[in-house]
Scaffold this motif. Structure first.
Motif, PDB file in Angstrom:
ATOM      1  N   GLY A  30       0.724  -1.167  -0.245  1.00 55.82           N
ATOM      2  CA  GLY A  30       0.008  -0.135  -0.035  1.00 55.82           C
ATOM      3  C   GLY A  30       0.814   1.263   0.061  1.00 55.82           C
ATOM      4  N   THR A  31       2.170   1.230   0.236  1.00 56.90           N
ATOM      5  CA  THR A  31       3.119   2.205   0.062  1.00 56.90           C
ATOM      6  C   THR A  31       3.780   2.422  -1.119  1.00 56.90           C
ATOM      7  N   ASN A  32       4.427   3.407  -1.389  1.00 61.52           N
ATOM      8  CA  ASN A  32       5.148   3.593  -2.649  1.00 61.52           C
ATOM      9  C   ASN A  32       6.724   3.885  -2.505  1.00 61.52           C
ATOM     10  N   THR A  33       7.407   3.308  -1.463  1.00 64.05           N
ATOM     11  CA  THR A  33       8.609   3.682  -1.068  1.00 64.05           C
ATOM     12  C   THR A  33       9.505   2.554  -1.198  1.00 64.05           C
ATOM     13  N   ASN A  34       9.325   1.591  -2.067  1.00 62.45           N
ATOM     14  CA  ASN A  34       9.983   0.672  -2.281  1.00 62.45           C
ATOM     15  C   ASN A  34       9.182  -0.333  -3.572  1.00 62.45           C
ATOM     16  N   PRO A  35       9.911  -0.383  -4.673  1.00 64.05           N
ATOM     17  CA  PRO A  35       9.511  -1.277  -5.761  1.00 64.05           C
ATOM     18  C   PRO A  35       9.071  -2.535  -5.375  1.00 64.05           C
ATOM     19  N   LEU A  36       9.373  -3.007  -4.254  1.00 60.50           N
ATOM     20  CA  LEU A  36       8.866  -4.314  -3.775  1.00 60.50           C
ATOM     21  C   LEU A  36       8.186  -4.433  -2.626  1.00 60.50           C
ATOM     22  N   VAL A  40      15.263  -2.582  18.791  1.00 59.76           N
ATOM     23  CA  VAL A  40      16.397  -1.706  18.891  1.00 59.76           C
ATOM     24  C   VAL A  40      16.819  -1.097  17.674  1.00 59.76           C
ATOM     25  N   PHE A  41      16.940  -1.809  16.729  1.00 58.50           N
ATOM     26  CA  PHE A  41      17.528  -1.553  15.342  1.00 58.50           C
ATOM     27  C   PHE A  41      16.702  -2.018  14.162  1.00 58.50           C
ATOM     28  N   LEU A  42      16.887  -1.220  12.818  1.00 61.24           N
ATOM     29  CA  LEU A  42      16.390  -1.886  11.869  1.00 61.24           C
ATOM     30  C   LEU A  42      17.087  -1.351  10.667  1.00 61.24           C
ATOM     31  N   CYS A  43      17.403  -1.884   9.771  1.00 59.46           N
ATOM     32  CA  CYS A  43      18.007  -1.308   8.354  1.00 59.46           C
ATOM     33  C   CYS A  43      17.018  -1.772   7.060  1.00 59.46           C
ATOM     34  N   GLY A  44      17.004  -1.022   6.132  1.00 56.63           N
ATOM     35  CA  GLY A  44      16.094  -1.174   5.269  1.00 56.63           C
ATOM     36  C   GLY A  44      15.796   0.062   4.224  1.00 56.63           C
ATOM     37  N   ASP A  45      14.900   0.043   3.743  1.00 58.09           N
ATOM     38  CA  ASP A  45      14.392   1.315   2.895  1.00 58.09           C
ATOM     39  C   ASP A  45      14.184   2.447   3.662  1.00 58.09           C
ATOM     40  N   LEU A  46      14.383   3.606   2.884  1.00 54.30           N
ATOM     41  CA  LEU A  46      14.052   4.776   3.596  1.00 54.30           C
ATOM     42  C   LEU A  46      12.699   4.978   4.138  1.00 54.30           C
ATOM     43  N   GLY A  47      11.605   4.640   3.117  1.00 57.52           N
ATOM     44  CA  GLY A  47      10.136   4.668   3.778  1.00 57.52           C
ATOM     45  C   GLY A  47      10.090   4.213   4.915  1.00 57.52           C
ATOM     46  N   LEU A  48      10.378   2.639   5.064  1.00 59.71           N
ATOM     47  CA  LEU A  48      10.464   2.099   6.271  1.00 59.71           C
ATOM     48  C   LEU A  48      10.823   2.501   7.542  1.00 59.71           C
ATOM     49  N   CYS A  49      12.188   3.097   7.128  1.00 62.12           N
ATOM     50  CA  CYS A  49      13.014   3.744   8.373  1.00 62.12           C
ATOM     51  C   CYS A  49      12.280   5.048   9.069  1.00 62.12           C
ATOM     52  N   ASN A  50      11.438   5.762   8.198  1.00 62.27           N
ATOM     53  CA  ASN A  50      10.745   6.871   8.664  1.00 62.27           C
ATOM     54  C   ASN A  50       9.580   6.470   9.373  1.00 62.27           C
ATOM     55  N   GLU A  51       9.109   5.207   8.877  1.00 65.10           N
ATOM     56  CA  GLU A  51       7.964   4.619   9.565  1.00 65.10           C
ATOM     57  C   GLU A  51       8.223   4.482  11.206  1.00 65.10           C
ATOM     58  N   VAL A  52       9.423   3.629  10.880  1.00 67.25           N
ATOM     59  CA  VAL A  52       9.985   3.220  12.423  1.00 67.25           C
ATOM     60  C   VAL A  52      10.254   4.459  13.335  1.00 67.25           C
ATOM     61  N   LYS A  53      10.727   5.575  12.998  1.00 65.67           N
ATOM     62  CA  LYS A  53      11.283   6.662  13.633  1.00 65.67           C
ATOM     63  C   LYS A  53       9.791   7.503  14.038  1.00 65.67           C
ATOM     64  N   ASN A  54       8.556   7.186  13.414  1.00 62.20           N
ATOM     65  CA  ASN A  54       7.428   7.833  13.668  1.00 62.20           C
ATOM     66  C   ASN A  54       7.081   7.163  14.786  1.00 62.20           C
ATOM     67  N   ILE A  55       7.094   5.663  15.099  1.00 60.40           N
ATOM     68  CA  ILE A  55       6.579   4.839  15.912  1.00 60.40           C
ATOM     69  C   ILE A  55       7.464   5.074  17.386  1.00 60.40           C
ATOM     70  N   ASN A  56       8.769   5.055  17.150  1.00 57.03           N
ATOM     71  CA  ASN A  56       9.585   5.218  18.191  1.00 57.03           C
ATOM     72  C   ASN A  56      10.763   5.675  17.838  1.00 57.03           C
ATOM     73  N   GLU A  57      11.163   6.893  18.129  1.00 54.92           N
ATOM     74  CA  GLU A  57      12.425   7.514  17.652  1.00 54.92           C
ATOM     75  C   GLU A  57      13.692   7.016  18.375  1.00 54.92           C
TER      76      GLU A  57
END
Length: 265
Positions: free
Chosen positions: A109-115, A151-168
């Motif tokens: 449903g998001t557009n921040t990763n082609p997959l 405590v940690f996540l690496c991946g695409d920028l869209g998901l990283c932004n989501e994670v920061k919105n959930i817990n900075e």
């Protein structure tokens, strides 16, 4: 210290097309190797932070992608799928000090990763309480249920932004950005350096600040690609067909939501 790493491939640097994620395709091998190296970098950062026991769930597709020979000796690798409720965090329990994610990707449903997808590609989206639900969110709520901080996540920028919105307080390392059917990726070697340092930083912080809070009630909404699939799935006890392709399930116990997803997805 004992930690759990869940690893996927669609959020690994460089991965752009489905052919690069599927075992029988010629492009797959190089990207599975990069997935292994990113997990290895996370393990090295954890060891630098004083971790002495590392469990890893190979959580992509067949669950048979990571080369264990390239990982440190204090790792245990969970391969394949048991069929249990915890799926991409199989074997996680309250004995772990922290949960980390490597190679994770944006939600269906998001557009921040082609997959972008959530759990499988037969769904338009999954929502939890109105929010597009990523595989990160679904499994982090399992961790919250068990009292394990994320405590940690690496991946695409869209998901990283989501994670920061959930817990900075969760450390995130974006290794690529998705634009349409393209990606802009950092260099594979740079990703390893950033992941290693990011994991060490994340485990050196106050871990309790990274615990997610569970909502009091969960409204699960799933939109399927096919209306017939939605009708069939709506027969699950407590599920309701609210549109031609949309099924809703509501419960106040997250484990009942996880159980429902096991049958609805």
């Amino acid at each position: 210290m004992k930690i759990f790493i869940s690893a996927d491939i669609e959020g690994v640097t460089g991965v752009t097309h489905w052919d690069e994620t599927e075992k029988n395709e010629s492009d797959y091998r190089d990207f599975a190797h990069q997935m292994t190296l990113e997990v290895k970098a996370a393990c090295e950062g954890a060891i630098n932070a004083g971790v002495n026991e590392i469990w890893i769930k190979d959580a992509h597709d067949s669950g048979r992608n990571i080369d264990h020979n390239l990982l440190p000796k204090n790792t245990k690798l969970v391969r394949g799928w048991s069929g249990g409720l915890y799926s991409m965090v199989q074997e996680l329990d309250s004995s772990f000090d922290a949960l980390l994610y490597v190679g994770y990707h944006s939600a269906a449903g998001t557009n921040t990763n082609p997959l972008s997808h959530t759990m499988n590609t037969t769904l338009d989206y999954i929502k939890l309480n109105g929010r597009y639900a990523s595989e990160f969110l679904i499994h982090s709520y399992i961790a919250a249920y068990l009292g394990v901080p994320v405590v940690f996540l690496c991946g695409d920028l869209g998901l990283c932004n989501e994670v920061k919105n959930i817990n900075e307080n969760i450390v995130t390392i974006p290794v690529k950005e998705g634009i349409g059917n393209s990606t802009i990726s950092i260099h594979p070697q740079l990703s390893l350096e950033l992941i290693k340092n990011g994991v060490e930083e994340s485990l050196s912080k106050k871990l309790s600040e990274c615990k997610l809070e569970l909502p009091e009630i969960f409204e699960l909404e799933i939109k399927y690609n096919e209306h017939a699939n939605a009708l069939r799935k709506s027969n699950y006890p407590g599920a309701e067909l609210i549109d031609s392709k949309v099924v809703k399930f509501t419960h106040n116990d997250y484990m009942e939501v996880v159980r429902a997803m096991k049958f609805l997805l």
